[in-house]
Design an enzyme around this catalytic site. Structure first.
Site, PDB file in Angstrom:
ATOM      1  N   HIS A  80      -6.249   3.414  -3.632  1.00 45.39           N
ATOM      2  CA  HIS A  80      -6.116   3.555  -2.171  1.00 45.39           C
ATOM      3  C   HIS A  80      -6.372   5.016  -1.767  1.00 45.39           C
ATOM      4  O   HIS A  80      -5.819   5.488  -0.787  1.00 45.39           O
ATOM      5  CB  HIS A  80      -4.729   3.079  -1.748  1.00 45.39           C
ATOM      6  CG  HIS A  80      -4.554   2.829  -0.281  1.00 45.39           C
ATOM      7  ND1 HIS A  80      -5.513   2.209   0.503  1.00 45.39           N
ATOM      8  CD2 HIS A  80      -3.516   3.116   0.566  1.00 45.39           C
ATOM      9  CE1 HIS A  80      -5.048   2.121   1.757  1.00 45.39           C
ATOM     10  NE2 HIS A  80      -3.860   2.684   1.822  1.00 45.39           N
ATOM     11  N   HIS A 138       3.641  -2.276   3.113  1.00 44.02           N
ATOM     12  CA  HIS A 138       3.720  -0.929   2.531  1.00 44.02           C
ATOM     13  C   HIS A 138       5.051  -0.772   1.809  1.00 44.02           C
ATOM     14  O   HIS A 138       6.108  -0.887   2.446  1.00 44.02           O
ATOM     15  CB  HIS A 138       3.588   0.122   3.632  1.00 44.02           C
ATOM     16  CG  HIS A 138       2.281   0.041   4.373  1.00 44.02           C
ATOM     17  ND1 HIS A 138       2.063  -0.881   5.380  1.00 44.02           N
ATOM     18  CD2 HIS A 138       1.133   0.727   4.215  1.00 44.02           C
ATOM     19  CE1 HIS A 138       0.819  -0.737   5.829  1.00 44.02           C
ATOM     20  NE2 HIS A 138       0.226   0.227   5.132  1.00 44.02           N
ATOM     21  N   ASP A 190       0.811  -1.215   0.000  1.00 38.90           N
ATOM     22  CA  ASP A 190       0.000   0.000   0.000  1.00 38.90           C
ATOM     23  C   ASP A 190       0.851   1.274   0.000  1.00 38.90           C
ATOM     24  O   ASP A 190       2.021   1.259   0.383  1.00 38.90           O
ATOM     25  CB  ASP A 190      -0.863   0.045   1.263  1.00 38.90           C
ATOM     26  CG  ASP A 190      -1.999  -0.960   1.238  1.00 38.90           C
ATOM     27  OD1 ASP A 190      -2.004  -1.845   0.365  1.00 38.90           O
ATOM     28  OD2 ASP A 190      -2.878  -0.848   2.116  1.00 38.90           O
ATOM     29  N   ASP A 191       0.180   2.346  -0.357  1.00 36.52           N
ATOM     30  CA  ASP A 191       0.623   3.737  -0.151  1.00 36.52           C
ATOM     31  C   ASP A 191       1.653   4.228  -1.164  1.00 36.52           C
ATOM     32  O   ASP A 191       2.094   5.368  -1.084  1.00 36.52           O
ATOM     33  CB  ASP A 191       1.153   3.981   1.271  1.00 36.52           C
ATOM     34  CG  ASP A 191       0.110   3.709   2.352  1.00 36.52           C
ATOM     35  OD1 ASP A 191      -1.040   3.392   1.997  1.00 36.52           O
ATOM     36  OD2 ASP A 191       0.453   3.802   3.544  1.00 36.52           O
ATOM     37  N   TYR A 230      -6.634   2.547   6.425  1.00 35.49           N
ATOM     38  CA  TYR A 230      -6.829   2.033   7.794  1.00 35.49           C
ATOM     39  C   TYR A 230      -7.851   0.897   7.846  1.00 35.49           C
ATOM     40  O   TYR A 230      -8.254   0.487   8.932  1.00 35.49           O
ATOM     41  CB  TYR A 230      -7.260   3.165   8.751  1.00 35.49           C
ATOM     42  CG  TYR A 230      -6.444   4.420   8.585  1.00 35.49           C
ATOM     43  CD1 TYR A 230      -5.133   4.475   9.049  1.00 35.49           C
ATOM     44  CD2 TYR A 230      -6.968   5.526   7.928  1.00 35.49           C
ATOM     45  CE1 TYR A 230      -4.364   5.613   8.858  1.00 35.49           C
ATOM     46  CE2 TYR A 230      -6.208   6.671   7.738  1.00 35.49           C
ATOM     47  CZ  TYR A 230      -4.913   6.699   8.209  1.00 35.49           C
ATOM     48  OH  TYR A 230      -4.154   7.831   8.009  1.00 35.49           O
ATOM     49  N   HIS A 238      -5.179   9.433   1.379  1.00 38.01           N
ATOM     50  CA  HIS A 238      -5.169   8.536   2.534  1.00 38.01           C
ATOM     51  C   HIS A 238      -5.966   9.045   3.734  1.00 38.01           C
ATOM     52  O   HIS A 238      -5.544   8.909   4.890  1.00 38.01           O
ATOM     53  CB  HIS A 238      -3.711   8.247   2.950  1.00 38.01           C
ATOM     54  CG  HIS A 238      -3.528   6.880   3.555  1.00 38.01           C
ATOM     55  ND1 HIS A 238      -3.699   6.627   4.904  1.00 38.01           N
ATOM     56  CD2 HIS A 238      -3.195   5.698   3.008  1.00 38.01           C
ATOM     57  CE1 HIS A 238      -3.456   5.350   5.146  1.00 38.01           C
ATOM     58  NE2 HIS A 238      -3.160   4.762   4.008  1.00 38.01           N
TER      59      HIS A 238
HETATM   60 NI    NI Z   1      -2.558   2.927   3.486  1.00 41.48          NI
END
Ligand code: NI
Length: 275
Positions: free
Chosen positions: A135, A229, A85-86, A176, A139
């Site tokens: 995503h 991540h 992610d991210d 989250y 965020h």
């Molecule tokens: Ni995230």
């Protein structure tokens, strides 16, 4: 970044706590979810699930390094889906090289605001046979927002993914793991399945490659979705050990669409694993 949940052995409980904090509603939703996909119905299913079909000329010119393996059947193979992610971020290209060595396919959940300047990285993910998902743009915790704002977070990122790659995606992951009936309604309208996870490595908190590798390798069960991540160099450095360790345990690395191939993805529905 994730909610802080207790570390330690009862990992299914801790992972589930993070993921289902806002999920009391999900059981039974699938039965009533509308399978129409108004916002992206013209997009081919393969593209909506994160595979490149119509690519830019630049991407078309490249040969895929790790083409998808459509023959993998997770009812037969011992599958696990690694998710990152991210990103995209400064360590994503290094991660792609590590994955190529092991012919491993994974899923990336992208932050829209991180794509500018790293469009080629996102195209490489697709060319390698990896899947991508939305995503959000920046965020936020979607459960604190209006449906209009949730929609904006998702569609802005979807447009950015399309600008960078020429394809769309039918996967999203709420930051989250925070979701509720508003998030479900918006994702259903936009044609996204919500992809959560069953194993949380807490790699964002414990920036230690050995710890992250140990958790991913020892906590994984068949058909799990593992959360990591790729914006943390410690996580990327853990990946060779994770690939080695899980390979020794007999796992096949699949994308989320491959993991869920036996369960047609329903817009709005939340998925924790491949069971
Ligand atoms: Ni995230």
């Amino acid at each position: 970044m994730r909610f802080v949940v207790p570390a330690g052995p009862p990992r299914r409980l801790t992972a589930a706590a993070g993921a289902v904090l806002f999920l009391g509603w999900i059981s039974g939703l699938g039965a009533t979810a509308n399978s129409q996909v108004p916002a992206s119905s013209s997009t081919p299913p393969s593209a909506r699930h994160g595979y490149a079909r119509s690519r830019s000329a630049a991407a078309r010119a490249r040969q895929p390094v790790r083409p998808p393996e459509p023959t993998v059947d997770c009812r037969v193979a011992k599958c696990v889906a690694l998710t990152f992610d991210d990103g995209p971020g400064p360590y994503t290209n290094k991660l792609l090289r590590m994955l190529a060595v092991h012919h491993a396919h994974v899923t990336f959940f992208l932050i829209g605001g991180n794509i500018k300047g790293r469009e080629a990285t996102v195209r490489e993910e697709l060319a390698a046979g990896d899947a991508i998902g939305d995503h959000t743009w920046s965020h936020p915790q979607l459960t604190t927002m209006s449906e209009r704002a949730i929609k904006s977070q998702l569609t802005r990122t979807l447009s950015e993914i399309h600008r960078a790659t020429g394809v769309s995606t039918g996967l999203m992951r709420p930051p989250y793991g925070a979701t509720d009936h508003h998030v479900a309604r918006v994702t259903r309208e936009l044609g996204f399945a919500q992809i959560l996870w069953s194993v949380d490595t807490n790699d964002w908190r414990d920036r230690n490659s050995k710890i992250v590798a140990h958790r991913a390798v020892s906590w994984a069960h068949r058909n799990d979705i593992i959360l990591m991540h790729d914006i943390h160099p410690t996580t990327v450095d853990a990946v060779p050990k994770i690939l080695d360790g899980l390979t020794k345990r007999g796992f096949t690395f699949v994308t989320v669409p491959q993991l869920l191939a036996a369960h047609p993805l329903k817009p709005g529905k939340a998925y924790l694993d491949g069971h």
